[in-house]
Motif scaffolding. Structure first.
Motif, PDB file in Angstrom:
ATOM      1  N   ASN A  45       0.846  -1.198   0.000  1.00  0.00           N
ATOM      2  CA  ASN A  45       0.000   0.000   0.000  1.00  0.00           C
ATOM      3  C   ASN A  45       0.880   1.246   0.000  1.00  0.00           C
ATOM      4  O   ASN A  45       1.923   1.276   0.643  1.00  0.00           O
ATOM      5  CB  ASN A  45      -0.867   0.045   1.271  1.00  0.00           C
ATOM      6  N   ASP A  46       0.440   2.266  -0.718  1.00  0.00           N
ATOM      7  CA  ASP A  46       1.154   3.531  -0.709  1.00  0.00           C
ATOM      8  C   ASP A  46       1.064   4.160   0.678  1.00  0.00           C
ATOM      9  O   ASP A  46       0.089   3.979   1.404  1.00  0.00           O
ATOM     10  CB  ASP A  46       0.561   4.495  -1.743  1.00  0.00           C
ATOM     11  N   GLY A  47       2.093   4.889   1.031  1.00  0.00           N
ATOM     12  CA  GLY A  47       2.105   5.581   2.311  1.00  0.00           C
ATOM     13  C   GLY A  47       3.501   5.627   2.897  1.00  0.00           C
ATOM     14  O   GLY A  47       4.480   5.224   2.266  1.00  0.00           O
ATOM     15  N   THR A  48       3.578   6.124   4.109  1.00  0.00           N
ATOM     16  CA  THR A  48       4.835   6.206   4.837  1.00  0.00           C
ATOM     17  C   THR A  48       4.704   5.321   6.065  1.00  0.00           C
ATOM     18  O   THR A  48       3.742   5.451   6.828  1.00  0.00           O
ATOM     19  CB  THR A  48       5.122   7.658   5.260  1.00  0.00           C
ATOM     20  N   THR A  70       8.993   5.059   2.517  1.00  0.00           N
ATOM     21  CA  THR A  70       7.928   5.679   1.723  1.00  0.00           C
ATOM     22  C   THR A  70       7.637   4.814   0.506  1.00  0.00           C
ATOM     23  O   THR A  70       8.554   4.430  -0.225  1.00  0.00           O
ATOM     24  CB  THR A  70       8.335   7.096   1.273  1.00  0.00           C
ATOM     25  N   ILE A  71       6.348   4.538   0.306  1.00  0.00           N
ATOM     26  CA  ILE A  71       5.914   3.728  -0.831  1.00  0.00           C
ATOM     27  C   ILE A  71       4.966   4.571  -1.662  1.00  0.00           C
ATOM     28  O   ILE A  71       4.016   5.175  -1.142  1.00  0.00           O
ATOM     29  CB  ILE A  71       5.224   2.433  -0.355  1.00  0.00           C
ATOM     30  N   ASN A  72       5.254   4.628  -2.965  1.00  0.00           N
ATOM     31  CA  ASN A  72       4.445   5.396  -3.902  1.00  0.00           C
ATOM     32  C   ASN A  72       4.220   4.529  -5.131  1.00  0.00           C
ATOM     33  O   ASN A  72       5.166   3.952  -5.656  1.00  0.00           O
ATOM     34  CB  ASN A  72       5.153   6.699  -4.267  1.00  0.00           C
ATOM     35  N   SER A  73       2.986   4.420  -5.580  1.00  0.00           N
ATOM     36  CA  SER A  73       2.619   3.570  -6.720  1.00  0.00           C
ATOM     37  C   SER A  73       3.077   2.133  -6.499  1.00  0.00           C
ATOM     38  O   SER A  73       3.515   1.450  -7.427  1.00  0.00           O
ATOM     39  CB  SER A  73       3.185   4.117  -8.027  1.00  0.00           C
ATOM     40  N   GLY A  74       3.007   1.678  -5.246  1.00  0.00           N
ATOM     41  CA  GLY A  74       3.355   0.306  -4.917  1.00  0.00           C
ATOM     42  C   GLY A  74       4.844   0.010  -4.889  1.00  0.00           C
ATOM     43  O   GLY A  74       5.252  -1.141  -4.784  1.00  0.00           O
ATOM     44  N   LYS A  75       5.668   1.042  -4.980  1.00  0.00           N
ATOM     45  CA  LYS A  75       7.130   0.870  -4.999  1.00  0.00           C
ATOM     46  C   LYS A  75       7.770   1.665  -3.864  1.00  0.00           C
ATOM     47  O   LYS A  75       7.296   2.749  -3.506  1.00  0.00           O
ATOM     48  CB  LYS A  75       7.725   1.373  -6.327  1.00  0.00           C
ATOM     49  N   THR A  77      10.081   4.254  -2.602  1.00  0.00           N
ATOM     50  CA  THR A  77      10.706   5.418  -3.236  1.00  0.00           C
ATOM     51  C   THR A  77      11.733   6.099  -2.334  1.00  0.00           C
ATOM     52  O   THR A  77      12.570   6.851  -2.809  1.00  0.00           O
ATOM     53  CB  THR A  77       9.642   6.447  -3.664  1.00  0.00           C
ATOM     54  N   ALA A 134       2.955  -2.339   5.437  1.00  0.00           N
ATOM     55  CA  ALA A 134       2.435  -1.775   4.191  1.00  0.00           C
ATOM     56  C   ALA A 134       1.737  -2.800   3.309  1.00  0.00           C
ATOM     57  O   ALA A 134       1.168  -2.440   2.285  1.00  0.00           O
ATOM     58  CB  ALA A 134       3.594  -1.146   3.399  1.00  0.00           C
TER      59      ALA A 134
END
Length: 137
Positions: A45-48, A70-75, A77, A134
């Motif tokens: 899941n996206d988020g911190t 930090t996860i953005n667009s499932g990756k 980052t 996450a």
């Protein structure tokens, strides 16, 4: 007077060697028991998320880490170190290399830093802790 000084010196040497041996044994135990599991990087899941590794080395918490992932667009980052109980002797550049490998490969199955295997595993364990939070359930 020389005999007293010699006795004090011997006692101090024995105490220092005992403590160093204790830490070496605890580091060996921690290295053997510290494993990083497989996390499904396809279901994040996206988020911190905050991940922690308590460290132990004889309950001295020598390697405790707290990271923000930090996860953005499932990756993944970004990975940022928030806290560590005792700063590592490992250079910041080496740990940045480890973190960059995790982000680039999107995997915890990365090479550890030579000469800093246990410290590398503590970072990986803290990242794993964050990623487990996450996961899409």
């Amino acid at each position: 007077m020389r005999k007293i000084l010699l006795v004090v010196l011997v006692i101090t040497l024995v105490a220092v060697l005992g403590f160093v041996t204790f830490l070496a044994v605890e580091t060996w135990r921690e290295n053997r028991s510290l494993s990083v599991g497989a996390v499904d990087f396809n279901n994040l899941n996206d988020g911190t998320y905050i991940g922690e590794y308590g460290g132990y080395a004889g309950n001295l918490r020598l390697r405790a880490k707290k990271l923000q992932v930090t996860i953005n667009s499932g990756k993944i980052t970004a990975i940022q170190l928030l806290e560590e109980d005792h700063p590592s002797e490992v250079s910041e550049g080496n740990m940045n290399e480890l973190i960059n490998s995790i982000i680039t490969l999107q995997s915890l199955d990365v090479d550890t830093i030579s000469g800093a295997t246990v410290t590398s595993k503590t970072y990986l364990s803290a990242v794993e802790d964050a990623l487990l939070k996450a996961l899409i359930e």
